[in-house]
Design a protein around this motif. Structure first.
Motif, PDB file in Angstrom:
ATOM      1  N   PRO A  18      22.208  25.823 -55.735  1.00  0.00           N
ATOM      2  CA  PRO A  18      22.158  27.314 -55.560  1.00  0.00           C
ATOM      3  C   PRO A  18      21.034  27.964 -54.890  1.00  0.00           C
ATOM      4  O   PRO A  18      20.840  28.824 -54.250  1.00  0.00           O
ATOM      5  CB  PRO A  18      22.008  27.679 -56.996  1.00  0.00           C
ATOM      6  CG  PRO A  18      22.865  26.453 -57.711  1.00  0.00           C
ATOM      7  CD  PRO A  18      22.507  25.419 -57.040  1.00  0.00           C
ATOM      8  N   LEU A  19      19.973  27.318 -55.297  1.00  0.00           N
ATOM      9  CA  LEU A  19      18.385  27.701 -54.591  1.00  0.00           C
ATOM     10  C   LEU A  19      18.424  27.384 -53.123  1.00  0.00           C
ATOM     11  O   LEU A  19      18.019  28.331 -52.512  1.00  0.00           O
ATOM     12  CB  LEU A  19      17.301  27.007 -55.232  1.00  0.00           C
ATOM     13  CG  LEU A  19      16.905  27.602 -56.690  1.00  0.00           C
ATOM     14  CD1 LEU A  19      15.911  26.723 -57.491  1.00  0.00           C
ATOM     15  CD2 LEU A  19      16.787  28.841 -57.016  1.00  0.00           C
ATOM     16  N   ASP A  20      18.950  26.442 -52.702  1.00  0.00           N
ATOM     17  CA  ASP A  20      19.106  26.031 -51.265  1.00  0.00           C
ATOM     18  C   ASP A  20      20.063  27.078 -50.655  1.00  0.00           C
ATOM     19  O   ASP A  20      19.698  27.784 -49.530  1.00  0.00           O
ATOM     20  CB  ASP A  20      19.375  24.595 -50.974  1.00  0.00           C
ATOM     21  CG  ASP A  20      18.583  23.804 -51.488  1.00  0.00           C
ATOM     22  OD1 ASP A  20      17.193  23.998 -51.242  1.00  0.00           O
ATOM     23  OD2 ASP A  20      18.820  22.685 -51.693  1.00  0.00           O
ATOM     24  N   PHE A  21      21.211  27.537 -51.311  1.00  0.00           N
ATOM     25  CA  PHE A  21      21.993  28.452 -50.535  1.00  0.00           C
ATOM     26  C   PHE A  21      21.380  29.689 -50.705  1.00  0.00           C
ATOM     27  O   PHE A  21      21.744  30.699 -49.766  1.00  0.00           O
ATOM     28  CB  PHE A  21      23.251  28.477 -51.336  1.00  0.00           C
ATOM     29  CG  PHE A  21      24.253  27.365 -50.931  1.00  0.00           C
ATOM     30  CD1 PHE A  21      24.673  26.885 -49.936  1.00  0.00           C
ATOM     31  CD2 PHE A  21      24.858  26.702 -52.203  1.00  0.00           C
ATOM     32  CE1 PHE A  21      25.306  25.897 -49.562  1.00  0.00           C
ATOM     33  CE2 PHE A  21      25.688  25.396 -51.831  1.00  0.00           C
ATOM     34  CZ  PHE A  21      26.080  25.360 -50.573  1.00  0.00           C
ATOM     35  N   GLY A 128      12.610  23.712 -51.144  1.00  0.00           N
ATOM     36  CA  GLY A 128      13.616  22.959 -51.803  1.00  0.00           C
ATOM     37  C   GLY A 128      13.994  21.698 -51.411  1.00  0.00           C
ATOM     38  O   GLY A 128      13.327  21.089 -50.463  1.00  0.00           O
ATOM     39  N   LYS A 129      14.940  21.020 -51.931  1.00  0.00           N
ATOM     40  CA  LYS A 129      15.175  19.552 -51.669  1.00  0.00           C
ATOM     41  C   LYS A 129      15.858  19.465 -50.408  1.00  0.00           C
ATOM     42  O   LYS A 129      15.719  18.251 -50.033  1.00  0.00           O
ATOM     43  CB  LYS A 129      16.021  18.893 -52.958  1.00  0.00           C
ATOM     44  CG  LYS A 129      16.210  17.424 -52.780  1.00  0.00           C
ATOM     45  CD  LYS A 129      16.851  17.033 -54.245  1.00  0.00           C
ATOM     46  CE  LYS A 129      16.864  15.365 -54.232  1.00  0.00           C
ATOM     47  NZ  LYS A 129      17.552  14.919 -55.278  1.00  0.00           N
ATOM     48  N   HIS A 130      16.829  20.154 -50.233  1.00  0.00           N
ATOM     49  CA  HIS A 130      17.767  20.128 -48.847  1.00  0.00           C
ATOM     50  C   HIS A 130      17.223  21.022 -47.942  1.00  0.00           C
ATOM     51  O   HIS A 130      17.687  22.084 -47.446  1.00  0.00           O
ATOM     52  CB  HIS A 130      19.064  20.443 -49.294  1.00  0.00           C
ATOM     53  CG  HIS A 130      19.724  19.857 -50.113  1.00  0.00           C
ATOM     54  ND1 HIS A 130      19.561  19.938 -51.483  1.00  0.00           N
ATOM     55  CD2 HIS A 130      20.460  18.611 -50.134  1.00  0.00           C
ATOM     56  CE1 HIS A 130      20.183  19.041 -52.216  1.00  0.00           C
ATOM     57  NE2 HIS A 130      20.706  18.305 -51.716  1.00  0.00           N
ATOM     58  N   SER A 131      16.148  20.563 -47.150  1.00  0.00           N
ATOM     59  CA  SER A 131      15.297  21.142 -46.015  1.00  0.00           C
ATOM     60  C   SER A 131      14.712  20.427 -45.127  1.00  0.00           C
ATOM     61  O   SER A 131      14.511  19.071 -45.514  1.00  0.00           O
ATOM     62  CB  SER A 131      14.246  22.266 -46.715  1.00  0.00           C
ATOM     63  OG  SER A 131      13.155  21.494 -47.480  1.00  0.00           O
TER      64      SER A 131
END
Length: 140
Positions: A18-21, A128-131
Protein backbone atom coordinates in the motif's frame (compact mmCIF):
# COMPACT_ATOMS: atom_id res chain seq x y z
CA UNK A 1 -0.75 -21.59 16.27
CA UNK A 2 1.31 -22.36 13.12
CA UNK A 3 -1.47 -20.83 11.02
CA UNK A 4 -1.24 -17.54 12.91
CA UNK A 5 2.54 -17.48 12.52
CA UNK A 6 2.32 -18.15 8.80
CA UNK A 7 -0.34 -15.44 8.37
CA UNK A 8 1.81 -13.03 10.36
CA UNK A 9 4.83 -13.78 8.18
CA UNK A 10 2.74 -13.26 5.05
CA UNK A 11 1.38 -9.95 6.38
CA UNK A 12 4.87 -8.72 7.26
CA UNK A 13 6.16 -9.69 3.83
CA UNK A 14 3.35 -7.88 1.98
CA UNK A 15 2.76 -4.87 4.18
CA UNK A 16 4.80 -2.55 1.94
CA UNK A 17 2.50 -2.69 -1.09
CA UNK A 18 0.00 0.00 0.00
CA UNK A 19 2.77 2.48 0.77
CA UNK A 20 4.52 1.66 -2.48
CA UNK A 21 1.31 2.18 -4.44
CA UNK A 22 0.79 5.47 -2.59
CA UNK A 23 4.33 6.58 -3.49
CA UNK A 24 3.81 5.62 -7.13
CA UNK A 25 0.46 7.44 -7.23
CA UNK A 26 2.09 10.55 -5.75
CA UNK A 27 4.82 10.45 -8.39
CA UNK A 28 2.34 9.95 -11.23
CA UNK A 29 0.16 12.79 -9.92
CA UNK A 30 3.12 15.18 -9.75
CA UNK A 31 4.27 14.13 -13.23
CA UNK A 32 0.80 14.71 -14.68
CA UNK A 33 0.64 18.08 -12.92
CA UNK A 34 4.00 18.97 -14.50
CA UNK A 35 2.70 17.99 -17.94
CA UNK A 36 -0.37 20.13 -17.27
CA UNK A 37 1.80 23.15 -16.42
CA UNK A 38 4.02 22.65 -19.49
CA UNK A 39 1.13 22.19 -21.91
CA UNK A 40 -0.90 25.08 -20.53
CA UNK A 41 1.55 27.59 -19.06
CA UNK A 42 -1.17 30.24 -18.72
CA UNK A 43 -2.59 28.28 -15.76
CA UNK A 44 0.76 28.56 -14.00
CA UNK A 45 1.04 32.28 -14.79
CA UNK A 46 -2.46 32.85 -13.40
CA UNK A 47 -1.66 30.88 -10.25
CA UNK A 48 1.50 32.87 -9.58
CA UNK A 49 -0.13 36.23 -10.34
CA UNK A 50 -0.67 37.13 -6.62
CA UNK A 51 3.07 36.85 -5.94
CA UNK A 52 4.45 37.95 -9.31
CA UNK A 53 5.79 41.24 -7.93
CA UNK A 54 8.02 39.43 -5.46
CA UNK A 55 11.62 38.73 -6.36
CA UNK A 56 12.10 35.54 -8.29
CA UNK A 57 8.62 35.33 -9.83
CA UNK A 58 9.98 34.34 -13.23
CA UNK A 59 12.40 31.86 -11.66
CA UNK A 60 9.46 30.30 -9.87
CA UNK A 61 7.60 29.84 -13.15
CA UNK A 62 10.60 28.05 -14.68
CA UNK A 63 11.13 25.88 -11.59
CA UNK A 64 7.64 24.51 -11.01
CA UNK A 65 7.05 22.45 -14.17
CA UNK A 66 10.49 20.77 -14.41
CA UNK A 67 10.50 20.04 -10.68
CA UNK A 68 7.11 18.33 -10.95
CA UNK A 69 8.14 16.40 -14.07
CA UNK A 70 11.51 15.16 -12.86
CA UNK A 71 10.46 14.79 -9.23
CA UNK A 72 7.34 12.87 -10.21
CA UNK A 73 9.33 10.35 -12.24
CA UNK A 74 11.91 9.90 -9.49
CA UNK A 75 9.26 9.48 -6.79
CA UNK A 76 7.27 7.00 -8.86
CA UNK A 77 10.34 4.81 -9.43
CA UNK A 78 11.58 5.28 -5.88
CA UNK A 79 14.91 6.77 -6.91
CA UNK A 80 16.22 9.59 -4.70
CA UNK A 81 12.76 9.84 -3.14
CA UNK A 82 13.80 11.92 -0.15
CA UNK A 83 15.61 14.45 -2.32
CA UNK A 84 12.72 14.61 -4.78
CA UNK A 85 10.13 15.19 -2.08
CA UNK A 86 12.38 17.83 -0.50
CA UNK A 87 12.44 19.63 -3.87
CA UNK A 88 8.63 19.51 -3.96
CA UNK A 89 8.13 21.03 -0.50
CA UNK A 90 8.70 24.71 -1.44
CA UNK A 91 6.33 24.32 -4.38
CA UNK A 92 3.61 22.73 -2.29
CA UNK A 93 3.97 25.22 0.54
CA UNK A 94 3.70 27.94 -2.09
CA UNK A 95 0.58 26.27 -3.51
CA UNK A 96 -1.06 26.33 -0.09
CA UNK A 97 -0.02 29.95 0.56
CA UNK A 98 -1.24 31.13 -2.86
CA UNK A 99 -4.72 29.90 -1.96
CA UNK A 100 -4.74 32.30 0.97
CA UNK A 101 -3.12 35.27 -0.80
CA UNK A 102 -5.07 35.02 -4.04
CA UNK A 103 -8.53 33.73 -4.80
CA UNK A 104 -9.49 30.91 -2.43
CA UNK A 105 -10.17 27.62 -4.20
CA UNK A 106 -11.06 24.97 -1.63
CA UNK A 107 -10.49 22.01 -3.95
CA UNK A 108 -6.98 23.20 -4.85
CA UNK A 109 -6.24 23.89 -1.20
CA UNK A 110 -7.27 20.38 -0.16
CA UNK A 111 -5.27 18.75 -2.97
CA UNK A 112 -2.17 20.87 -2.27
CA UNK A 113 -2.42 20.17 1.47
CA UNK A 114 -2.84 16.43 0.93
CA UNK A 115 0.11 16.25 -1.47
CA UNK A 116 2.18 18.32 0.98
CA UNK A 117 1.41 15.89 3.80
CA UNK A 118 2.29 12.92 1.56
CA UNK A 119 5.59 14.52 0.54
CA UNK A 120 6.47 15.19 4.18
CA UNK A 121 5.61 11.57 4.99
CA UNK A 122 7.82 10.19 2.21
CA UNK A 123 10.57 12.63 3.17
CA UNK A 124 10.85 10.77 6.48
CA UNK A 125 9.74 7.27 5.37
CA UNK A 126 11.86 7.03 2.25
CA UNK A 127 11.17 5.09 -0.89
CA UNK A 128 10.11 1.75 0.55
CA UNK A 129 10.94 -1.85 -0.15
CA UNK A 130 9.86 -2.00 -3.80
CA UNK A 131 11.93 0.82 -5.22
CA UNK A 132 15.05 1.45 -7.23
CA UNK A 133 16.80 2.76 -4.11
CA UNK A 134 16.13 -0.48 -2.24
CA UNK A 135 17.21 -2.57 -5.23
CA UNK A 136 20.47 -0.65 -5.60
CA UNK A 137 21.13 -0.87 -1.88
CA UNK A 138 20.70 -4.66 -1.98
CA UNK A 139 23.08 -4.96 -4.95
CA UNK A 140 26.03 -3.58 -2.96
Amino acid sequence: MPTIKSLNKWANAHSYYPLDFLRIALGVFLFIKGINFVSNSQILVDLIKPVQNLAGGMIMIHYVAPAHLIGGILIAFGLLTRWSTAAQLPLLIGAVVINFIGEMNVANLIIASLILVLCIFFLFYGSGKHSVDYYLKMQQ
